[in-house]
Enzyme design. Structure first.
Site, mmCIF file in Angstrom:
data_model
loop_
_atom_site.group_PDB
_atom_site.id
_atom_site.type_symbol
_atom_site.label_atom_id
_atom_site.label_comp_id
_atom_site.label_asym_id
_atom_site.label_seq_id
_atom_site.Cartn_x
_atom_site.Cartn_y
_atom_site.Cartn_z
ATOM 1 N N ASP A 4 0.793 -1.234 0.000
ATOM 2 C CA ASP A 4 0.000 0.000 0.000
ATOM 3 C C ASP A 4 0.824 1.282 0.000
ATOM 4 O O ASP A 4 0.263 2.375 -0.035
ATOM 5 C CB ASP A 4 -0.996 0.002 1.157
ATOM 6 C CG ASP A 4 -0.332 -0.057 2.520
ATOM 7 O OD1 ASP A 4 0.904 0.026 2.599
ATOM 8 O OD2 ASP A 4 -1.065 -0.191 3.526
ATOM 9 N N CYS A 26 -22.676 -6.563 3.029
ATOM 10 C CA CYS A 26 -22.978 -5.470 3.961
ATOM 11 C C CYS A 26 -24.429 -4.997 3.869
ATOM 12 O O CYS A 26 -24.831 -4.108 4.630
ATOM 13 C CB CYS A 26 -22.049 -4.288 3.699
ATOM 14 S SG CYS A 26 -20.309 -4.619 4.049
ATOM 15 N N CYS A 45 -26.769 -3.961 6.937
ATOM 16 C CA CYS A 45 -25.955 -3.773 8.148
ATOM 17 C C CYS A 45 -25.260 -2.412 8.106
ATOM 18 O O CYS A 45 -24.674 -2.041 7.088
ATOM 19 C CB CYS A 45 -24.909 -4.880 8.262
ATOM 20 S SG CYS A 45 -23.846 -4.753 9.720
ATOM 21 N N CYS A 63 -20.743 -0.631 11.398
ATOM 22 C CA CYS A 63 -19.499 0.147 11.398
ATOM 23 C C CYS A 63 -19.786 1.644 11.381
ATOM 24 O O CYS A 63 -19.083 2.427 12.037
ATOM 25 C CB CYS A 63 -18.604 -0.263 10.233
ATOM 26 S SG CYS A 63 -19.343 -0.119 8.603
ATOM 27 N N CYS A 113 -18.294 3.892 14.596
ATOM 28 C CA CYS A 113 -17.157 4.801 14.442
ATOM 29 C C CYS A 113 -17.264 5.956 15.440
ATOM 30 O O CYS A 113 -18.239 6.713 15.420
ATOM 31 C CB CYS A 113 -17.100 5.348 13.016
ATOM 32 S SG CYS A 113 -15.726 6.508 12.765
ATOM 33 N N CYS A 159 -10.895 10.513 10.765
ATOM 34 C CA CYS A 159 -10.515 9.135 11.106
ATOM 35 C C CYS A 159 -9.412 9.089 12.166
ATOM 36 O O CYS A 159 -8.345 9.696 12.016
ATOM 37 C CB CYS A 159 -10.042 8.429 9.837
ATOM 38 S SG CYS A 159 -9.497 6.738 10.092
ATOM 39 N N CYS A 201 -6.791 2.404 14.662
ATOM 40 C CA CYS A 201 -8.123 2.189 15.236
ATOM 41 C C CYS A 201 -8.749 0.986 14.540
ATOM 42 O O CYS A 201 -8.676 0.871 13.314
ATOM 43 C CB CYS A 201 -8.991 3.433 15.042
ATOM 44 S SG CYS A 201 -10.677 3.266 15.676
ATOM 45 N N CYS A 248 -14.182 0.102 13.417
ATOM 46 C CA CYS A 248 -15.095 -0.232 12.319
ATOM 47 C C CYS A 248 -14.928 -1.675 11.858
ATOM 48 O O CYS A 248 -15.697 -2.162 11.021
ATOM 49 C CB CYS A 248 -14.909 0.728 11.141
ATOM 50 S SG CYS A 248 -13.322 0.565 10.294
ATOM 51 N N CYS A 277 -17.784 -5.734 13.077
ATOM 52 C CA CYS A 277 -18.286 -6.346 11.843
ATOM 53 C C CYS A 277 -18.638 -7.818 12.065
ATOM 54 O O CYS A 277 -17.796 -8.592 12.554
ATOM 55 C CB CYS A 277 -17.237 -6.215 10.747
ATOM 56 S SG CYS A 277 -17.698 -7.018 9.186
#
Length: 286
Positions: A121, A177, A180, A183, A187, A203, A225, A228, A232
């Site tokens: 990434d 998802c 639902c 998240c 948050c 964030c 963190c 979120c 799940c």
């Protein structure tokens, strides 16, 4: 081809315009100010959504996913004030994933590093979009790729090659998802946008890591963190990580907030320099 430590993988054919929709959404996200303070995201946008520009002659992207879920991924005690995102409990994944991808290249007979490109990434590549196209999972409301078998506690890595293959993967055609919004509700700072993107200015993960902020209510998080993700339902049934190189090398419960607040950068490097949390102290040292 063995998985070389990956838990799942898929293969995407590189074609012109493959990621054009994703590029439009990303540019809109930037225009709306969601990435303020992350100036690097505004650079190399064309390459990010065109692997053939990132690596000349590219024909295929192999996408791998590996779990890093551990015993603390699903949450700390309510009163614990020195929470660290679970991926940072282990050896820095950038090093691990790169090594794994080089192993994949070797198994494919690619012995010259110039014949392939390894991406994590830190490389400008739309890896979540590619992971979705590779059938790894769908993009969840928390913006992360959610695998039906692994959940979202996964690292992604990509190997770009100049060869075509016999069979390419397809997206799952599933959105786990629907119905639902856990998240979004969980948050602490309301950083999750309704369109499955994140407002990075809110964030906690961005503020504690990329921005190095500490003068705000981080709800006990000092590095990253997991809120979120820990709420799940897909993660609640996902297995713990099995890759030995992504197992925790320290237990955050052994260290309180005072320890981290008074830890000298030199000592931090000595104890935790192999992990991602070392970034926190490099910022302090500057």
């Amino acid at each position: 081809m063995s998985k070389c430590g990956f838990d799942a993988w898929g293969v995407v054919r590189i074609e012109g315009g493959l990621l054009s929709d994703a590029k439009s959404h990303f540019e809109q996200w930037l225009a709306e100010g969601n990435g303020e303070g992350l100036d690097y995201l505004g650079r190399n946008v064309e390459k990010r959504f065109a692997p053939e520009l990132l690596f000349e002659g590219a024909k295929t992207v192999i996408v791998g996913a590996v779990s890093y879920k551990n015993d603390l991924s699903m949450g700390y005690g309510a009163d614990f004030g020195a929470k660290i995102a679970s991926y940072a409990h282990a050896t820095d994944y950038h090093t691990v994933i790169k090594d794994m991808l080089h192993q994949v290249a070797a198994e494919l007979g690619l012995t010259n590093p110039r014949d392939y490109k390894v991406c994590v990434d830190s490389v400008p590549l739309a890896e979540k979009s590619l992971a979705r196209l590779a059938g790894i999972g769908w993009q969840g409301r928390n913006s992360l790729i959610i695998s039906p078998s692994l959940g979202s506690f996964i690292h992604l890595g990509e190997l770009i090659v100049r060869h075509e293959v016999d069979t390419y993967s397809t997206p799952l055609g599933k959105d786990g998802c629907v119905g639902c919004k856990r998240c979004l509700l969980r948050c602490p700072t309301g950083a999750i946008n309704p369109n499955r993107t994140i407002n990075a200015t809110l964030c906690i993960s961005n503020r504690t890591i990329e921005q190095g902020q500490s003068d705000f209510d981080s709800h006990g998080w000092i590095f990253g963190c997991d809120e979120c993700q820990s709420c799940c339902p897909h993660n609640s049934v996902a297995p713990l990580a099995v890759n030995p190189r992504l197992q925790p090398t320290f237990n955050p419960l052994d260290y309180d907030r005072h320890f981290w607040d008074t830890l000298a950068p030199e000592e931090a490097q000595k104890q935790f320099g192999h992990t991602a949390i070392a970034r926190k102290f490099r910022k302090i040292a500057k």
